[in-house]
Motif scaffolding. Structure first.
Motif, mmCIF file in Angstrom:
data_model
loop_
_atom_site.group_PDB
_atom_site.id
_atom_site.type_symbol
_atom_site.label_atom_id
_atom_site.label_comp_id
_atom_site.label_asym_id
_atom_site.label_seq_id
_atom_site.Cartn_x
_atom_site.Cartn_y
_atom_site.Cartn_z
ATOM 1 N N SER B 70 45.547 34.995 42.721
ATOM 2 C CA SER B 70 44.463 35.988 42.624
ATOM 3 C C SER B 70 44.232 36.538 41.217
ATOM 4 O O SER B 70 43.527 37.522 41.047
ATOM 5 C CB SER B 70 44.673 37.150 43.613
ATOM 6 N N THR B 71 44.813 35.916 40.200
ATOM 7 C CA THR B 71 44.558 36.425 38.859
ATOM 8 C C THR B 71 44.185 35.319 37.862
ATOM 9 O O THR B 71 43.778 35.627 36.745
ATOM 10 C CB THR B 71 45.799 37.131 38.299
ATOM 11 N N ALA B 127 42.749 33.631 32.621
ATOM 12 C CA ALA B 127 42.894 34.884 33.364
ATOM 13 C C ALA B 127 41.534 35.411 33.793
ATOM 14 O O ALA B 127 40.593 35.439 33.014
ATOM 15 C CB ALA B 127 43.606 35.913 32.507
ATOM 16 N N THR B 128 41.435 35.832 35.054
ATOM 17 C CA THR B 128 40.200 36.448 35.538
ATOM 18 C C THR B 128 40.436 37.910 35.860
ATOM 19 O O THR B 128 39.614 38.548 36.497
ATOM 20 C CB THR B 128 39.715 35.769 36.823
ATOM 21 N N LEU B 132 46.137 40.691 33.601
ATOM 22 C CA LEU B 132 46.741 39.460 33.091
ATOM 23 C C LEU B 132 46.154 39.110 31.726
ATOM 24 O O LEU B 132 46.860 38.653 30.827
ATOM 25 C CB LEU B 132 46.505 38.313 34.076
ATOM 26 N N LEU B 133 44.866 39.388 31.580
ATOM 27 C CA LEU B 133 44.184 39.113 30.316
ATOM 28 C C LEU B 133 44.849 39.888 29.177
ATOM 29 O O LEU B 133 45.210 39.328 28.141
ATOM 30 C CB LEU B 133 42.731 39.564 30.464
ATOM 31 N N SER B 188 38.145 48.268 39.687
ATOM 32 C CA SER B 188 38.714 46.940 39.900
ATOM 33 C C SER B 188 39.097 46.330 38.559
ATOM 34 O O SER B 188 38.513 46.642 37.525
ATOM 35 C CB SER B 188 37.703 46.041 40.598
ATOM 36 N N LEU B 189 40.118 45.470 38.607
ATOM 37 C CA LEU B 189 40.529 44.773 37.396
ATOM 38 C C LEU B 189 39.965 43.363 37.345
ATOM 39 O O LEU B 189 40.055 42.691 36.336
ATOM 40 C CB LEU B 189 42.061 44.706 37.332
ATOM 41 N N ASP B 190 39.411 42.921 38.475
ATOM 42 C CA ASP B 190 38.920 41.554 38.538
ATOM 43 C C ASP B 190 37.554 41.454 37.856
ATOM 44 O O ASP B 190 36.671 42.280 38.098
ATOM 45 C CB ASP B 190 38.814 41.130 39.994
#
Lengths: 171, 499
Positions: B70-71, B127-128, B132-133, B188-190
């Motif tokens: 998921s990342t 990374a999305t 993580l980015l 959201s982080l996505d």
């Protein structure tokens, strides 16, 4: 008066006293130690609200990391007694009071609604709870966690490499 | 939330292999008592693991895009950039490895860090998720600080490491602030969810300029764009030459890739606002880089400033991105992004090759000054001709890779009515040709014949990598359909994610 209320009043008193101690103390090292006490009382509040993870993070990051960092700075630049009002500029206290009032107003504005409604506990909003945090960290964010682990290893190696004395003849 | 299990790790297997390789080298280094080891074994192990990683990435070409854990996205865009990164790191390892082995203390640590930094770059481009980015960019940065300052007995290398660290930490902090604004606005982080959140909640639009600018600081730092480029010349000049070679190519490619992904996927709806800012930065970057490069007397420092200027051209590609529906209508399929990707690939071979020639000359004469290159054609004809081709490619002469890259980014700028941007770019390309050809003049037509003393024996490793880079530069210059197809599919896929 219930026991929990007494407990709250005692901890709150310690918290407020130590917060006052931070700003009124003339010795930087005393201020730093008062701050440590204040951080720990905050952690106690988190525990009483059921947010054990937040409490642990509070102790580790603020009490363990930030206060130590401040103590290092005090150690490096010297811990002389801070001078009286003549030591700082004329507008400094007013600016400080103004900023404090601003922050208090923001907090009251933000939390006013919850003062009269049902008290939000950590269980109710599923935040700061070890189980909720752990589930998120070790499923959705497992990759960032593992990457942080390798990153810490790299930082450790780098610090060792750059800080150790070069051995004679190692070239 | 995706399933967690060994099956779901398949997509990131290349990166996992690289990380394991790094850990293996650390263990080998501890297990070995001999501190005088030549480091050749570690070089071989690193190259081996990198090649395994590259093979893994090659196998992922043409796969349907999917998300791991998921990342992380395994999509054509990430795969293309991983090709760039792994190829670059392999070239640097083979060509510059023996130099690092000779000069560095702590060879095991060096090769472990080399593999770790490759994995970090690889994660950064796929990374999305903002978390993580940020972590992978920070991972890349921290490892790069250490590698830039790796030659501790060399003052300039230590200075490069420290400068990179100081500038880098400030840029990272500013970028983190920008990301926190994005998170605060959308919850959201996505990246995809951020775009949806912004679209659903119009009153958050006020926060976009601040968040965009702050994020741009950190990413622009990585890509050495103009207001944030001050670290680049000193670091590129002071760091060990193999490290400079990867910092100015693979690491820069990561900066552009992350910028493209964040701006297109998360902030794509606001491109009318950010495209002019990027255009301004592009003009500033290429002009500053070229004008200062004119005055350099050291070839390594000149290449460092030229690398800043090239970042300006590359950014033109991102300025001219359009939505995928529009892209399909335009002739030659110039959607800006594929120009950026092609440019990065061509620039990789050209610049690594050029820095390896600098390395060979530095090894022989102990100098990176222009004087050391006088009459190079008599001492080392192969190196001189290779450098000639690299400089032509940097200047953007047809039949070299640099031309194809420039053709696509300039073409995209013209097609999207950025005539002034393309015009400034052309003037800059002319200025750049002057100082590139100045090196050629020194190499081939130096007036004083004193330097023609004996032949220069470049190591076989450098010679072969330089030859490979020459061939690749010419190959890309011949308009290879396979590469164009990769770049096109990568750019289309990313643009399709734009809201």
């Amino acid at each position: 008066m219930s026991a929990s209320l007494v407990f709250f009043i005692v901890v709150a008193a310690v918290s407020l006293t130590s917060a006052l101690g931070v700003v009124t103390s003339r010795w930087p090292i005393h201020s730093a130690l008062f701050m440590l006490v204040n951080f720990i009382t905050l952690a106690v509040f988190y525990v009483t609200l059921g947010a054990q993870f937040l409490a642990a993070a509070q102790v580790i990051i603020y009490a363990g990391g930030i206060v130590i960092l401040i103590l290092f700075v005090v150690m490096l630049i010297g811990s002389e007694k801070i001078g009286g009002p003549s030591g700082h500029r004329l507008w400094t206290p007013y600016a400080g009071v103004a900023l404090g009032v601003l922050m208090l107003a923001t907090m009251i504005y933000t939390f006013a609604s919850s003062l009269f409604g049902a008290p939000g506990t950590a269980d109710a909003i599923e935040a700061g709870h070890p189980k909720a945090v752990g589930m998120t960290l070790f499923t959705q964010y497992i990759l960032p966690i593992e990457m942080a682990a390798v990153l810490l290893l790299v930082a450790l190696i780098g610090a060792l490499l750059l800080a150790r004395q070069p051995k004679a003849g190692a070239q | 939330m995706g399933d967690i299990g060994f099956g779901s790790l398949g997509g990131i297997l290349p990166e996992l292999i690289i990380v394991l390789g790094g850990l293996l080298i650390l263990v080998l280094d501890i297990a070995q008592a001999d501190r005088q080891d030549s480091g050749r074994g570690y070089l071989a192990v690193s190259v081996l693991f990198l090649i395994v990683g590259l093979t893994g990435v090659l196998l992922q070409i043409g796969m349907e895009p999917y998300i791991v854990l998921s990342t992380t996205a395994i999509d054509p865009f990430a795969t293309y950039l991983k090709l760039v990164i792994y190829t670059g790191m392999i070239l640097v390892a083979i060509g510059g490895g023996s130099y690092m082995n000779r000069h560095a203390t702590g060879r095991g640590e060096f090769w472990a860090l080399f593999l770790f930094v490759t994995a970090a770059m690889s994660f950064a481009v796929s990374a999305t998720n903002l978390l993580l980015l940020y972590l992978s960019i920070e991972f890349l940065s921290i490892t790069s600080y250490i590698l830039a300052g790796f030659l501790r007995t060399n003052k300039r290398s230590a200075e490069a490491g420290l400068k990179y660290f100081l500038y880098g930490s400030v840029a990272a902090a500013v970028m983190l602030y920008g990301m926190s604004l994005l998170y605060g606005a959308t919850g959201s982080l996505d990246l995809g969810e951020i775009a949806q959140g912004l679209a659903a909640n119009a009153e958050m639009a006020a926060i976009i300029p601040a968040a965009t600018l702050l994020t741009l600081v950190g990413l622009g730092f990585k890509a050495s764009l103009a207001p944030f480029y001050q670290w680049a010349p000193d670091v590129y000049d002071g760091a060990p030459t193999p490290i400079t070679a990867y910092l100015s190519t693979a690491s820069k490619a990561v900066g552009f890739a992350v910028m493209a992904r964040v701006f297109v996927v998360a902030l794509g709806a606001y491109r009318v606002e950010w495209a002019p800012i990027l255009a301004g930065l592009s003009v500033l970057t290429m002009t500053v880089g070229n004008v200062i490069a004119l005055r350099q007397t050291s070839v390594k420092r000149m290449l460092a400033y030229s690398s800043v200027a090239q970042a300006g051209y590359i950014l033109m590609g991102l300025t001219a991105v359009v939505s995928s529906q529009q892209a399909d209508l335009t002739v030659l399929g110039m959607n800006g992004l594929n120009g950026l990707l092609l440019y990065l690939f061509a620039y990789l071979f050209t610049n690594i090759g050029a820095f390896l020639v600098v390395l060979a000359v530095e090894d022989e004469t102990g100098s990176t000054e222009l004087d050391a290159y006088s009459n190079l054609v008599q001492r080392a004809p192969g190196m001189a001709w290779a450098m000639f081709i690299f400089l032509l490619s940097l200047a953007g002469i047809p039949l070299t890779g640099g031309f194809v890259g420039k053709f696509y980014v300039f073409g995209a700028a013209v097609q999207h009515q950025y005539f002034w941007l393309a015009g400034v770019g052309l003037v800059n390309a002319a200025i750049a040709a002057y100082y590139y050809l100045n090196v050629v003049r020194t190499m081939f037509f130096a007036s004083d014949g004193e330097a023609a003393t004996g032949r220069m024996a470049a190591p076989v490793a450098i010679q072969s990598v330089v030859l490979l880079c020459v061939l690749a530069t010419i190959w890309i210059g011949l308009y290879p359909p396979r590469l164009l197809e990769w770049a096109n599919s990568a750019s289309r896929q990313l643009l399709a994610l734009m809201l």
